[in-house]
Design a protein around this motif. Structure first.
Motif, PDB file in Angstrom:
ATOM      1  N   LYS A  30       0.842  -1.180   0.000  1.00 57.88           N
ATOM      2  CA  LYS A  30       0.000   0.000   0.000  1.00 57.88           C
ATOM      3  C   LYS A  30       0.889   1.246   0.000  1.00 57.88           C
ATOM      4  N   ALA A  31       0.344   2.340  -0.499  1.00 57.84           N
ATOM      5  CA  ALA A  31       1.109   3.587  -0.540  1.00 57.84           C
ATOM      6  C   ALA A  31       0.324   4.692   0.137  1.00 57.84           C
ATOM      7  N   LYS A  32       1.020   5.444   0.966  1.00 55.27           N
ATOM      8  CA  LYS A  32       0.390   6.594   1.600  1.00 55.27           C
ATOM      9  C   LYS A  32       0.198   7.715   0.571  1.00 55.27           C
ATOM     10  N   PRO A  33      -0.773   8.574   0.805  1.00 57.25           N
ATOM     11  CA  PRO A  33      -0.889   9.753  -0.056  1.00 57.25           C
ATOM     12  C   PRO A  33       0.381  10.587   0.017  1.00 57.25           C
ATOM     13  N   ALA A  34       0.665  11.297  -1.060  1.00 60.88           N
ATOM     14  CA  ALA A  34       1.838  12.171  -1.061  1.00 60.88           C
ATOM     15  C   ALA A  34       1.709  13.188   0.061  1.00 60.88           C
ATOM     16  N   PRO A  35       2.824  13.566   0.696  1.00 62.61           N
ATOM     17  CA  PRO A  35       2.763  14.542   1.786  1.00 62.61           C
ATOM     18  C   PRO A  35       2.249  15.883   1.266  1.00 62.61           C
ATOM     19  N   PRO A  36       1.678  16.686   2.129  1.00 59.91           N
ATOM     20  CA  PRO A  36       1.174  17.984   1.689  1.00 59.91           C
ATOM     21  C   PRO A  36       2.306  18.856   1.144  1.00 59.91           C
ATOM     22  N   LYS A  37       1.936  19.708   0.207  1.00 57.81           N
ATOM     23  CA  LYS A  37       2.915  20.613  -0.403  1.00 57.81           C
ATOM     24  C   LYS A  37       3.498  21.538   0.661  1.00 57.81           C
ATOM     25  N   LYS A  38       4.801  21.711   0.610  1.00 60.66           N
ATOM     26  CA  LYS A  38       5.454  22.693   1.470  1.00 60.66           C
ATOM     27  C   LYS A  38       5.495  24.023   0.714  1.00 60.66           C
ATOM     28  N   PHE A  39       4.608  24.915   1.084  1.00 60.71           N
ATOM     29  CA  PHE A  39       4.559  26.199   0.383  1.00 60.71           C
ATOM     30  C   PHE A  39       5.798  27.043   0.685  1.00 60.71           C
ATOM     31  N   ILE A  40       6.379  26.828   1.837  1.00 63.31           N
ATOM     32  CA  ILE A  40       7.689  27.407   2.163  1.00 63.31           C
ATOM     33  C   ILE A  40       8.596  26.226   2.481  1.00 63.31           C
ATOM     34  N   ASP A  41       9.500  25.912   1.580  1.00 65.79           N
ATOM     35  CA  ASP A  41      10.314  24.705   1.704  1.00 65.79           C
ATOM     36  C   ASP A  41      11.759  25.087   2.041  1.00 65.79           C
ATOM     37  N   PRO A  42      12.268  24.673   3.195  1.00 64.09           N
ATOM     38  CA  PRO A  42      13.649  24.990   3.565  1.00 64.09           C
ATOM     39  C   PRO A  42      14.674  24.512   2.535  1.00 64.09           C
ATOM     40  N   ALA A  43      14.318  23.492   1.761  1.00 64.66           N
ATOM     41  CA  ALA A  43      15.254  22.998   0.749  1.00 64.66           C
ATOM     42  C   ALA A  43      15.545  24.050  -0.318  1.00 64.66           C
ATOM     43  N   ASN A  44      14.630  24.985  -0.482  1.00 71.08           N
ATOM     44  CA  ASN A  44      14.834  26.048  -1.471  1.00 71.08           C
ATOM     45  C   ASN A  44      15.610  27.235  -0.914  1.00 71.08           C
ATOM     46  N   MET A  45      15.924  27.176   0.385  1.00 71.60           N
ATOM     47  CA  MET A  45      16.587  28.286   1.056  1.00 71.60           C
ATOM     48  C   MET A  45      18.077  27.997   1.233  1.00 71.60           C
ATOM     49  N   ASP A  46      18.820  29.002   1.635  1.00 71.61           N
ATOM     50  CA  ASP A  46      20.212  28.820   2.030  1.00 71.61           C
ATOM     51  C   ASP A  46      20.327  29.290   3.473  1.00 71.61           C
ATOM     52  N   LEU A  47      20.197  28.348   4.382  1.00 72.98           N
ATOM     53  CA  LEU A  47      20.152  28.677   5.801  1.00 72.98           C
ATOM     54  C   LEU A  47      21.523  29.039   6.364  1.00 72.98           C
TER      55      LEU A  47
END
Length: 688
Positions: A30-47
């Motif tokens: 079985k597969a879980k539904p895809a996780p909710p969209k991250k409208f602010i995603d740390p992966a797109n940032m440079d912390l």
């Protein structure tokens, strides 16, 4: 976001990676539904970057490092990704319609949209015809033997939507009598993006000048001229256009609506231009019975007239032929199209031309936008989106009113007039309430070039046909699929096409912080245009009329000059600085937009909470959403072109500059003295 519809923002978008994982506690099968969209995603940032040192990089650096500009683009980011997605939707529509349009009812939406696209994609016929579609134009110019013949050709080309040599012409609302249309003339006659491309001699400009002359040479050679004659023609054309450029007002000077409002009796204007008898010209332009006209730059028309008298007829014939060649090159066979792209790539840095179907979808949208738009909104825009958008607009409108009432630099009298103007705003969302039918416009599936000429003629006749009729305030200046927005000062209206009401600007599933930081700031931006250095000169009904007390106007100018200085200090690329005077209106709108949107956001339930989502507080999410709208990469050539010609600042400055004047940003990210973007409270610019 002006009615000149130049590109109003840089590309920006959020890339979300899909994750796959097991469901039911890891049970197989079985597969879980895809996780909710991250409208602010740390992966797109440079912390690793301090938000107070470079917020644009902090918010977008991760995305910038893992993405590249596609070869067919000059910039890439959130805005471009949304625009690209929209193009795909339009491609799906036109291809589906085109497959059935041959049997559709003549004159129907499906027939005209489908057949225009089909004719544009009939490359076999286009290649076969070569440059024969313009041979009659070139032969007509060959027969000219006098200055009167030159003038007649100039008028003929414009009245038949073939070209626009020497000067600009149009019918528009009279800014000082907005219930009426008026004939207007202005500067023009040049081909490069700005007069400075003729007048400067730095290495970048000389490279463009050289490429331009080669472009002229190439097109003349393709039509049968010898290389030597074609090169001579290039020098002749560049010489004429340089003299026209010398007579033109600068882009900054043209931003003054009073300076460009010059009303003349037709007879009086003709006295200043002996070779251009406007009383004779106007009927040929299909605009007879006009006793007055508007002229944006009277001195330019005088100089153009003098040039008519001092330049040999044979040189004018070369110049006129060039206008035909340049205006038609993209619609002829592939050698012409390739030559055009070769030159444009020097200006923009674009590496490869976009696929033909993508370009031709843009042509259909630009030519029959309110036919294609009807199909688009039926499929992709919902009444719920319009209702939600209207609620946002009303919140921001109320917020701007509150802010105006609290202004400490404006007198009660001027505040009252400002509020009257705000309350008179017309709001247009999604698409027009009265679709254009393009009545009488025939589209032939087997005649691409003929279609373009007929579209041009229809558009011209529609424009001049407005004279003497009531002003139609239902008209839109953009098509429904357009990813853009604008403020129109003479109608005192803010307009948001359906195309922009998508992520990263707006998403039904996003939290308020994201939507207010995105589309909220856009709404506030457009509202502020009504009160920027240009918009503030128009009153509540759109009339160009001074409604300010002098002391208030002086205080506004002092604050606006601070914005000019802030942006002029930014270096965009090598030696090119942002032009703070050229970009003032957009920079004021950005500053107002983010302030209004933030205050409106604080009225929402989320805005009054401190609950974090994905590790960020509501206030942090608001500013990060604002920043990701402007996320983007840009080619050096395109950036240099933008800085010299576009009234919008580059994206990094549209992100960083406004927020340095917003107290809430400092608190949200703990920005302190010593951080590179820090401004002392007394130095923060506060206007609207």
């Amino acid at each position: 976001m002006r009615l000149n519809f130049g590109n109003w923002m840089l590309a920006a978008a959020l890339c979300v990676s899909a994750n796959v994982y097991a469901a039911d506690g890891g049970k197989p099968g079985k597969a879980k539904p895809a996780p909710p969209k991250k409208f602010i995603d740390p992966a797109n940032m440079d912390l690793t970057v301090k938000p107070g040192d470079d917020f644009f990089e902090y918010a977008n650096g991760g995305w910038m490092k893992t993405n590249a500009i596609p070869a067919k683009e000059t910039r890439w980011g959130s805005f471009n990704i949304l625009n690209d997605d929209n193009k795909k939707k339009l491609q799906g529509i036109v291809k589906e319609v085109s497959a059935k349009s041959a049997t559709a009812t003549k004159g129907s939406i499906q027939q005209r949209v489908g057949d225009l696209f089909a004719s544009a994609m009939d490359t076999m016929s286009i290649e076969k015809r070569g440059f024969t579609p313009i041979e009659a134009d070139l032969k007509r110019i060959d027969a000219i033997n006098s200055i009167d013949g030159v003038v007649n050709e100039i008028v003929y080309e414009r009245a038949n939507a073939i070209g626009s040599p020497l000067y600009s012409f149009g019918v528009r609302q009279d800014p000082k009598n907005v219930s009426k249309y008026v004939v207007g003339f202005g500067q023009g006659g040049t081909s490069l993006p700005d007069r400075d491309y003729y007048l400067k001699n730095d290495a970048r400009t000389v490279k463009i000048q050289t490429a331009y002359k080669q472009y002229i040479t190439d097109l003349y050679t393709l039509t049968g001229s010898s290389p030597e004659a074609a090169a001579k023609n290039a020098n002749t054309i560049f010489g004429i256009e340089t003299k026209l450029a010398e007579a033109q007002m600068s882009r900054v000077a043209m931003r003054d609506p009073n300076k460009t409002y010059n009303k003349f009796a037709v007879a009086d204007l003709s006295k200043t231009t002996p070779h251009l008898n406007w009383a004779q010209i106007l009927p040929k332009l299909k605009v007879g019975n006009q006793d007055t006209v508007l002229v944006s730059s009277p001195s330019f028309l005088v100089s153009a007239d003098q040039l008519l008298g001092s330049t040999p007829v044979e040189d004018w014939k070369v110049y006129l032929k060039w206008g035909i060649l340049r205006g038609s090159a993209g619609s002829l066979s592939s050698p012409f199209v390739k030559s055009q792209f070769k030159f444009s790539s020097v200006l923009s840095g674009q590496q490869v031309q976009a696929p033909r179907d993508e370009r031709m979808v843009g042509l259909v949208d630009g030519s029959l936008g309110e036919l294609l738009g009807q199909i688009y909104v039926e499929k992709y825009f919902t009444p719920a989106a319009k209702a939600s958008m209207l609620a946002l607009v009303n919140n921001l409108k109320s917020t701007l009113g509150d802010r105006i009432k609290r202004l400490d630099w404006m007198t009660p009298e001027t505040k009252e007039r400002a509020l009257k103007k705000l309350n008179a705003f017309t709001v247009k969302i999604g698409y027009t309430d009265k679709w254009e039918t393009y009545a009488g416009l025939t589209i032939d599936r087997n005649d691409y070039f003929g279609n373009l000429r007929r579209i041009g003629t229809w558009s011209y006749n529609d424009m001049v046909g407005r004279l003497g009729k009531p002003v139609d305030k239902t008209e839109w200046g953009m098509t429904p699929p357009t990813v853009n927005a604008y403020y129109n000062p003479v109608n005192n209206e803010i307009v948001f096409p359906a195309g922009i009401l998508q992520f990263p600007f707006y998403d039904f599933k996003a939290d308020d912080a994201v939507n207010y930081g995105g589309i909220g700031a856009v709404i506030g931006h457009e509202m502020t245009h009504g009160f920027d250095d240009q918009g503030r000169q128009y009153d509540a009904d759109g009339t160009l009329r001074d409604w300010w007390k002098k002391d208030d106007a002086d205080k506004f100018k002092t604050r606006a000059d601070m914005v000019v200085n802030q942006y002029s200090a930014f270096t965009a690329i090598d030696t090119l600085h942002v032009n703070g005077k050229l970009t003032l209106g957009e920079n004021l709108a950005d500053l107002g937009g983010v302030n209004i949107a933030y205050e409106a956001f604080k009225k929402t339930k989320q805005g009054q909470s401190t609950t974090k989502i994905d590790g960020f507080t509501p206030d942090q999410r608001f500013f990060l959403s604002y920043a990701q709208v402007w996320r983007g990469l840009q080619r050096p050539e395109a950036l240099a072109l933008q800085v010299q010609t576009d009234p919008h600042s580059p994206g990094q400055f549209r992100t960083n500059a406004p927020i340095t004047n917003v107290d809430a940003w400092y608190k949200a990210f703990d920005v302190k003295p010593g951080d590179k973007m820090y401004k002392a409270p007394a130095d923060r610019i506060r206007i609207w």
